[in-house]
Write a protein that holds these residues in place. Structure first.
Motif, mmCIF file in Angstrom:
data_model
loop_
_atom_site.group_PDB
_atom_site.id
_atom_site.type_symbol
_atom_site.label_atom_id
_atom_site.label_comp_id
_atom_site.label_asym_id
_atom_site.label_seq_id
_atom_site.Cartn_x
_atom_site.Cartn_y
_atom_site.Cartn_z
ATOM 1 N N ASP A 393 45.994 31.804 91.659
ATOM 2 C CA ASP A 393 46.453 33.192 91.779
ATOM 3 C C ASP A 393 45.711 34.105 90.801
ATOM 4 O O ASP A 393 45.327 35.221 91.152
ATOM 5 C CB ASP A 393 47.972 33.289 91.569
ATOM 6 C CG ASP A 393 48.442 32.625 90.283
ATOM 7 O OD1 ASP A 393 47.915 31.553 89.923
ATOM 8 O OD2 ASP A 393 49.343 33.174 89.627
ATOM 9 N N GLY A 394 45.494 33.616 89.577
ATOM 10 C CA GLY A 394 44.820 34.463 88.590
ATOM 11 C C GLY A 394 43.393 34.752 88.987
ATOM 12 O O GLY A 394 42.940 35.907 88.965
ATOM 13 N N VAL A 424 46.851 28.601 95.585
ATOM 14 C CA VAL A 424 47.896 27.821 94.912
ATOM 15 C C VAL A 424 48.441 28.755 93.834
ATOM 16 O O VAL A 424 47.914 28.845 92.729
ATOM 17 C CB VAL A 424 47.332 26.510 94.321
ATOM 18 C CG1 VAL A 424 48.426 25.745 93.583
ATOM 19 C CG2 VAL A 424 46.738 25.651 95.427
ATOM 20 N N ASN A 426 50.697 29.570 91.376
ATOM 21 C CA ASN A 426 51.731 29.029 90.486
ATOM 22 C C ASN A 426 52.257 30.080 89.524
ATOM 23 O O ASN A 426 52.929 29.780 88.553
ATOM 24 C CB ASN A 426 51.216 27.782 89.752
ATOM 25 C CG ASN A 426 49.918 28.078 89.031
ATOM 26 O OD1 ASN A 426 49.588 29.247 88.784
ATOM 27 N ND2 ASN A 426 49.174 27.045 88.682
ATOM 28 N N VAL A 428 51.076 31.893 87.290
ATOM 29 C CA VAL A 428 50.597 31.986 85.913
ATOM 30 C C VAL A 428 49.111 31.595 85.918
ATOM 31 O O VAL A 428 48.678 30.816 86.765
ATOM 32 C CB VAL A 428 51.435 31.070 84.968
ATOM 33 C CG1 VAL A 428 51.300 29.604 85.335
ATOM 34 C CG2 VAL A 428 51.074 31.284 83.506
ATOM 35 N N ALA A 429 48.377 32.200 85.014
ATOM 36 C CA ALA A 429 46.975 31.830 84.884
ATOM 37 C C ALA A 429 46.742 31.454 83.426
ATOM 38 O O ALA A 429 46.733 32.331 82.562
ATOM 39 C CB ALA A 429 46.072 33.000 85.295
#
Ligand SMILES: Cc1ncc(C[n+]2csc(CCOP(=O)(O)OP(=O)(O)O)c2C)c(N)n1
Ligand SMILES: [Mg+2]
Length: 1014
Positions: A393-394, A424, A426, A428-429
């Protein structure tokens, strides 16, 4: 009910304003539309007429005005409006005439209901339950509240008509009358469950309707027991695989997938579905997270091999004795390929492209490789070869190359018929929260710019995940466009297994600690439904765990037998440690003539621009006379001769068709019809149009260079070239140079013969557009400056052992040979060409056709035929020993022509000038030959670039090594003639440039010995 939540005042006012406006626009006399306050419950149920037969403009703010106008037109002439409108007015107006007020109410209510439906279609995802952790704080848009449209609790069980014309699903026109409650229930199920669909931004009506049909099914989607068992089995594998690694390698970094395990069954189902729909080969690019799991469970890479590699961290892979294993890379970067059976009984070829840790950099490479596969598989409709990209995501939100890659998706020479993107997500990066990591609501918003549908799915809902994956495959195979699956999940542990996530995300991790796994949730669901028993689950778990243990035990004695580094097309290609024959690159004179004529002849009825007519006439003359061949024609001859030999040639980059410097004219435009003609498409009978591809690219360096790199890796019998507009722009693609091109072979044992043409040369154009930053490519080369390698022509492996080649060529013929050399050898190496600008038209920069051919006795012909000259010796045909030469000037590139002119002007016959055409790897043998030829000469390196740039810092230690070996002096004996060190690549003042250029050239030729360093 949830939707009857407190309705903010602002929204209430907005609704009132809207309704008031509607009534304001309506003439009192109108029978069609009038202000409709909420109808009392007892009002007659209106006649069902599918309002959807109206166009979409019915739904916007101007609809009442639009309707009035339409009605007026219809009243004047019923045939003047579309048939559907004719029907509509007949029904409504006819009815309204007999029972005033009913039709107006009907329309208003249906309109408002349609607006509500539309709001769900557009914004339903905002209410979808996407976050498995339930931490998401999103404001539900006011337009999803029925009260926003004036509906009350009392309306819930009233019937409304809403049948949507020619649509399937719960809003179809054959089920037009439904209660508001049932419509709302289905809207909630379809749009606000575990999947949030974003698709209403897609302008294409057919595509939108296709998705709507798939989403608005009459009953919610369900999997049968058989499918559920397969899905469960796959989820158990995915989950236990991570658990197993975690227990066996407690302290190893593996970037586990825990929290996102549903990715694996989802991907597998997607691959199966894609195979059912005709896909035969999938190229995958993915980052670190879950890579081992994907390799083991999706690719079916033997688990013992994965475990063996995992255990072997820090040691070089064992391989066949004496074979090249490179420097290696961490295990979660390596590529691989496998043939995997599918659920439907087919086989599908899967390749995972090796990637560096630079997130998302692999994206364009994967797309390029897929396009290359499509070319070689003659996959014209692009349905057999599919690209799949997995993102974090990041990185998806943050990296610009994502956008650059998306922008290649519909370009005719770059499209692959749609990429399936998987995020994917999640949430958070590393340690960064989404709110600090992106400005957009979703990490996937970039995809909306390209009209890709986006399916957000709660990663804890196993079946929803499978469903959207299947839908993605169907979408891609139907519309040949990109699609995004955003799995909203979580990361159970830290960024890697050594990290403590609670330092930075304490609240999230409090929730995660108590959160059941997706497997536990799915097991519970299946147990509750009675579809499987505890015993059944236990049996699968035991089976998986015993296979994992068996594979682990076998991994201890696992020795890789065969190096997996060349795919099918590359069989027979030599590794850097195998001797490969040096080949002749000259071409038979009759072939040169024949292709020369083909590429200089235009169709009779073609009307080129008159300047181009002259250009082509001149080229034809060059072929006829065999004299004065210029750069552009030499390049075209290289391409043409490679094509007739059966190779594929592809040149891409910004404005390459004409050429930035208006010299190439590979595609010409008919001045009357606007039609185009590409001479290189017509050198053979029935030539496949794509066999020679020249294509202007989007204005991207990173994306396009990455694409061409991927393309070049597919098949060695293709000459793939990328041209930078000016060489300095290549820095926008620095990641591709640093992480892939300079080190890819060493890290991943993958070869590429990609050619980069980087315009370079000091013409007074200022700090940009002068320098292609030659020094950077030289600095990254791995040839040892202090060791002269084996230089005997029959044993020479220097170029194979070096990571890449850097050339600065000064004659059209030598350019021709260096391009042909890329293909006429048994290995592949990247080639960086400092491409010329003013040499394109320089009167002295010409070659005769005899330098291109391989006829005995012609210039350049030696015992090995005609080849690329790594060094061009002094043009004055000096003998093997010239004791009277007082200076040997070594240079590279266009400054040679200035030096030659100065030598002539000053009649400096005792100065020799040699051109180092190939800088890297350094031509020790030829340099030493010249050093021996001029035993008394002062040795000078001359360059146009400032001292801290250009080739000086690369050349001097190597030249010194060559000199020392001959007893010709040390570093101090290498004199420098060039610009002084500088921060900027060049001056912005033309007069200063000219003065500097004059001085450095004069210095190189001056009578007095050169004082250096001061
Ligand atoms: C271009 C680039 N910048 C920074 C990094 C360092 N880095 C490695 S993983 C990571 C976080 C990635 O976050 P995300 O994309 O959400 O993937 P996740 O690890 O959460 O699966 C960062 C910043 C990198 N590898 N590449
Ligand atoms: Mg992340």
């Amino acid at each position: 009910m949830a939707w009857l939540r407190a309705f903010p005042d602002v929204a209430r006012h907005a609704v009132r304003r809207y309704l008031a406006q509607a009534s304001h626009h309506v003439p009192r006399s109108s029978r069609m539309i009038h202000s409709t306050a909420l109808r009392p419950k007892a009002a007659p149920v209106p006649r069902p007429v599918p309002l959807s037969r109206l166009t979409d403009s019915f739904l916007d703010g101007t609809s009442s005005v639009y309707l009035e106008e339409l009605q007026r037109a219809w009243e004047a002439d019923p045939d003047s409006v579309d048939e559907s409108w004719d029907n509509f007015f007949r029904n409504f107006v006819g009815q309204a005439a007999t029972s005033p007020g009913i039709s107006g109410q009907t329309i208003q209510e249906s309109m408002r209901l349609l607006l509500l439906v539309r709001a769900y279609q557009v914004n339903g995802h905002m209410k979808a339950k996407l976050d498995p952790l339930g931490l998401e704080e999103r404001e539900v848009p006011a337009d999803l509240d029925p009260a926003f449209y004036g509906f009350t609790e009392a309306d819930l069980d009233r019937e409304f008509f809403i049948g949507v014309w020619s649509m399937a699903g719960f809003l179809s026109d054959n089920r037009p009358v439904q209660t508001l409650r049932s419509i709302l229930n289905r809207l909630e199920q379809a749009y606000c469950g575990s999947v949030g669909y974003e698709y209403m931004h897609i302008a294409n009506r057919e595509q939108c309707n296709w998705l709507r049909d798939k989403i608005e099914t009459i009953t919610p989607m369900m999997y049968n027991r058989e499918r559920q068992e397969v899905i469960l089995d796959r989820l158990i594998w995915s989950t236990q695989f991570e658990n197993f690694l975690a227990t066996k390698w407690v302290t190893a970094k593996r970037f586990g997938l825990e929290g996102g395990e549903t990715l694996i069954p989802g991907m597998k189902e997607m691959f199966d579905r894609a195979a059912d729909l005709g896909v035969e080969s999938i190229v995958v690019g993915m980052p670190h997270r879950g890579r081992l799991n994907v390799l083991g469970n999706v690719f079916r890479k033997p688990l013992r091999q994965i475990f063996s590699e995992f255990s072997g961290s820090g040691t070089k892979a064992v391989d066949e004795v004496g074979l090249y294993t490179g420097t290696g890379d961490v295990k979660y970067h390596l590529g691989t390929s496998y043939d995997r059976p599918t659920r439907g009984g087919k086989r599908i070829h899967l390749s995972l492209v090796a990637n560096p840790s630079h997130l998302e950099a692999v994206n364009p490479v994967v797309i390029g490789k897929t396009r290359g596969k499509q070319y070689y598989a003659n996959d014209l409709d692009r349905t057999k070869n599919l690209a799949v990209l997995i993102h974090g995501d990041g990185s998806f939100a943050g990296q610009g190359v994502v956008y650059e890659t998306f922008h290649l998706s519909a370009l005719p020479n770059y499209t692959t018929g749609g990429t399936i993107h998987i995020v994917v997500n999640n949430q958070v990066a590393f340690t960064t929260d989404p709110k600090a990591g992106r400005s957009s609501q979703y990490c996937t918003d970039v995809a909306k710019a390209l009209d890709a549908p986006i399916f957000h799915v709660n990663g804890d809902d196993m079946e929803a995940v499978v469903h959207v994956f299947e839908l993605a495959a169907e979408w891609r195979q139907t519309f040949h466009k990109d699609v995004v699956v955003d799995i909203v999940c979580y990361r159970r542990f830290g960024h890697n297994e050594m990290d403590e996530p609670s330092f930075t995300q304490p609240k999230m991790y409090q929730v995660i600690r108590n959160h059941p796994s997706a497997l536990q949730l799915y097991q519970n669901k299946l147990l509750e439904s009675g579809h499987v028993t505890r015993e059944y689950i236990g049996k699968i778990q035991n089976k998986v765990s015993s296979i994992l243990n068996e594979e682990f035990n076998s991994s201890k004695d696992y020795v890789p037998k065969r190096r997996d580094w060349l795919s099918a097309y590359w069989a027979g290609f030599k590794s850097p440690e195998q001797i490969s024959r040096i080949r002749n690159t000259g071409v038979k004179p009759e072939i040169l003539k024949r292709v020369g004529e083909a590429i200089t002849t235009l169709p009779e009825d073609f009307k080129p621009h008159k300047v181009l007519k002259r250009v082509f006439d001149d080229r034809a003359k060059m072929i006829q006379t065999g004299e004065g061949v210029d750069w552009a024609l030499a390049e075209a001859l290289a391409f043409a001769t490679l094509l007739v030999e059966g190779n594929h040639v592809r040149l891409s980059g910004q404005d390459v068709e004409r050429g930035t410097f208006s010299h190439r004219h590979a595609v010409i435009h008919d001045q009357q019809t606007g039609g185009v003609y590409c001479p290189l498409d017509h050198i053979m009978m029935n030539q496949n149009e794509e066999m020679f591809t020249v294509s202007n690219s989007s204005l991207s360096e990173f994306g396009v260079l990455g694409f061409e790199l991927g393309y070049s890796m597919e098949n060695p019998n293709s000459l793939v070239l990328w041209e930078g507009q000016f060489g300095d722009f290549a820095n926008g693609a620095q990641v591709i140079f640093d992480q892939f091109l300079s080190s890819g072979e060493s890290k991943w044992l993958r070869q590429t013969g990609l050619v980069m043409l980087l315009p370079h040369g000091y013409d007074g154009q200022g700090p940009e557009h002068s320098s292609a930053r030659l020094e950077r490519y030289l600095q990254m080369s791995d040839d040892n400056p202090y060791m002269i390698p084996e230089m005997d022509p029959t044993l020479r492996k220097q170029i194979q052992e070096c990571n890449w080649q850097v050339v600065n060529v000064t004659t059209p013929a030598n350019y021709f040979h260096v391009l042909r050399r890329q293909i006429h050898r048994e290995f592949r190496k990247p080639l960086i060409v400092m491409a010329p600008k003013n040499l394109l038209r320089h009167p002295k920069c010409k070659s005769n056709l005899s330098e291109f051919d391989d006829a005995q006795g012609h210039p350049g012909f030696d015992k090995q035929g005609t080849r690329f000259k790594r060094l061009i010796k002094d043009r004055n045909d000096h003998s093997n020993l010239e004791e009277g030469i007082r200076r040997l000037v070594l240079c590279s590139g266009k400054v040679y022509y200035d030096l030659e002119e100065e030598r002539k002007a000053t009649d400096a016959k005792d100065v020799a000038i040699c051109r180092v055409e190939q800088l890297c790897p350094f031509p020790y043998d030829l340099i030493q030959r010249e050093l021996k030829r001029y035993p008394n000469a002062e040795i000078v390196w001359c360059q146009e670039e400032p001292m801290n740039m250009g080739a000086y810092n690369y050349i001097s230690p190597r030249l010194c090594t060559a000199m020392k070996a001959l007893g010709r002096g040390t570093m101090e004996d290498i004199k420098y003639a060039g610009r002084p060190p500088s921060a900027s690549t060049a001056t912005g003042f033309l007069s200063v440039h000219q003065q500097e250029q004059k001085e450095l050239v004069q210095k190189a030729i001056q009578r007095e010995p050169i004082k250096f360093p001061c």
